[in-house]
Enzyme design. Structure first.
Site, PDB file in Angstrom:
ATOM      1  N   CYS A 128      40.888  41.222  40.477  1.00 41.99           N
ATOM      2  CA  CYS A 128      40.200  41.559  38.968  1.00 41.99           C
ATOM      3  C   CYS A 128      39.324  42.619  39.594  1.00 41.99           C
ATOM      4  CB  CYS A 128      39.948  40.360  38.230  1.00 41.99           C
ATOM      5  SG  CYS A 128      39.768  40.266  36.022  1.00 41.99           S
TER       6      CYS A 128
ATOM      7  N   ASP B  36      30.428  32.764  37.823  1.00 38.61           N
ATOM      8  CA  ASP B  36      29.454  33.903  38.904  1.00 38.61           C
ATOM      9  C   ASP B  36      30.183  34.734  37.751  1.00 38.61           C
ATOM     10  OD1 ASP B  36      31.671  34.028  40.215  1.00 38.61           O
ATOM     11  OD2 ASP B  36      31.180  34.684  41.652  1.00 38.61           O
TER      12      ASP B  36
ATOM     13  N   CYS C 184      47.556  37.116  30.575  1.00 34.71           N
ATOM     14  CA  CYS C 184      46.718  37.509  30.217  1.00 34.71           C
ATOM     15  C   CYS C 184      46.784  38.490  29.719  1.00 34.71           C
ATOM     16  CB  CYS C 184      46.375  38.408  32.191  1.00 34.71           C
ATOM     17  SG  CYS C 184      44.393  39.282  32.143  1.00 34.71           S
TER      18      CYS C 184
ATOM     19  N   CYS D 153      46.529  43.617  39.040  1.00 40.77           N
ATOM     20  CA  CYS D 153      47.386  42.876  38.419  1.00 40.77           C
ATOM     21  C   CYS D 153      48.519  42.358  38.553  1.00 40.77           C
ATOM     22  CB  CYS D 153      47.621  43.336  37.177  1.00 40.77           C
ATOM     23  SG  CYS D 153      45.715  44.017  35.829  1.00 40.77           S
TER      24      CYS D 153
ATOM     25  N   GLU E 223      24.860  29.720  50.000  1.00 41.27           N
ATOM     26  CA  GLU E 223      24.824  30.338  48.405  1.00 41.27           C
ATOM     27  C   GLU E 223      23.218  31.003  48.001  1.00 41.27           C
ATOM     28  OE1 GLU E 223      26.493  30.543  45.509  1.00 41.27           O
ATOM     29  OE2 GLU E 223      27.798  29.934  47.136  1.00 41.27           O
TER      30      GLU E 223
ATOM     31  N   TYR F  63      22.995  27.717  37.919  1.00 38.61           N
ATOM     32  CA  TYR F  63      24.761  28.797  38.988  1.00 38.61           C
ATOM     33  C   TYR F  63      24.454  27.329  40.428  1.00 38.61           C
ATOM     34  CZ  TYR F  63      27.908  31.109  41.915  1.00 38.61           C
ATOM     35  OH  TYR F  63      28.782  31.693  42.744  1.00 38.61           O
TER      36      TYR F  63
HETATM   37  S1  SF4 Z   1      46.185  40.433  34.957  1.00 40.86           S
HETATM   38 FE1  SF4 Z   1      43.885  39.972  34.246  1.00 40.86          FE
HETATM   39  S2  SF4 Z   1      43.415  38.349  35.531  1.00 40.86           S
HETATM   40 FE2  SF4 Z   1      44.343  39.746  36.892  1.00 40.86          FE
HETATM   41  S3  SF4 Z   1      43.483  41.269  37.483  1.00 40.86           S
HETATM   42 FE3  SF4 Z   1      45.269  41.748  35.548  1.00 40.86          FE
HETATM   43  S4  SF4 Z   1      43.585  41.558  34.647  1.00 40.86           S
HETATM   44 FE4  SF4 Z   1      42.388  40.386  35.714  1.00 40.86          FE
END
Ligand code: SF4
Length: 244
Positions: free
Chosen positions: A194, A141, A210, A201, A40, A123
């Site tokens: 992401c 983070d 999402c 996605c 860390e 954090y």
């Molecule tokens: S679905 Fe949403 S959370 Fe998943 S990678 Fe795509 S934008 Fe990111």
């Protein structure tokens, strides 16, 4: 119930896709706590890929907190050479010395005791609590922030403030049994899927709900710092028709 579904989806994804990182190796509890502390500190300003060889070399030379507390400063700096931000390694040694003296060589479990140690802020204390001690905390983070902002489609300035995000992260729920894995799973999801640009996605366990995915808009709004006006007081002295 909804939280539980999200938690399980993310943990299932993590179990299959997590990277093999040296600080994730199966070791004793005591070693895991030490590995988490060192990693860390290293990860505070540096990317995972860069940290790996440094971490391995560090642990090979300094396998425990007691040895770290007494380690020669010059040799310690040499081990850190190339990672930069040397205040981190100075603080890490000071932290080890306090742990040896004040906490009987055991890394404290208490969040506030952790936070009282040099180089450990909110954090890092959250990350160590979650990863090393399996506490149900989600450390916010950059990776988790990005997932959260996209998942909830947070675009307004008021929505991307730290305090607001800290509150919103409850959407991810917690895992009482696997808190350590869950914190790392969320970070891993941000790091591998992401990503800042071109999120994948189609491989994401959150895509069904999402909002960024639904809107096909993955832009991340940056927080604008408001320039506060600053006033200065100036005393002007005049003598014999001349300004001093
Ligand atoms: S679905 Fe949403 S959370 Fe998943 S990678 Fe795509 S934008 Fe990111």
């Amino acid at each position: 119930m909804k939280d539980l579904i999200i938690t399980n989806k993310i943990l299932n994804w993590y179990d299959i896709n997590k990277r093999s990182l040296p600080w994730r190796n199966k070791v004793s509890q005591e070693k895991k706590q030490y590995f988490t502390l060192v990693s860390e500190f290293m990860l505070q300003q540096t990317q995972v890929a860069t940290v790996i060889p440094y971490f391995n070399r560090f642990i090979k030379n300094i396998p425990n907190i007691e040895k770290l507390s007494k380690y020669n400063d010059r040799k310690l700096t040499k081990l850190w050479e190339g990672l930069g931000y040397y205040s981190r390694v100075r603080n890490l040694k000071k932290t080890a010395q306090i742990i040896v003296k004040k906490f009987n060589k055991k890394i404290p479990r208490d969040f506030y005791e952790l936070k009282s140690l040099p180089g450990i802020g909110d954090y890092t204390a959250s990350a160590i609590s979650a990863i090393a001690f399996n506490k149900p905390i989600i450390p916010l983070d950059g990776n988790i922030e990005r997932v959260l902002k996209r998942y909830l489609y947070l675009k307004k300035q008021s929505q991307i403030k730290k305090e607001f995000l800290q509150d919103q992260k409850k959407i991810f729920g917690t895992s009482t049994k696997r808190s350590s894995d869950y914190a790392q799973a969320l970070m891993e999801l941000g790091a591998l899927i992401c990503k800042p640009t071109n999120p994948t996605c189609n491989k994401c366990p959150l895509s069904n709900n999402c909002k960024a995915f639904k809107n096909k808009n993955f832009d991340l709004v940056k927080f604008k710092k408001i320039n506060k006006e600053t006033y200065y007081k100036l005393n002007v002295y005049k003598k014999n028709n001349q300004y001093l």
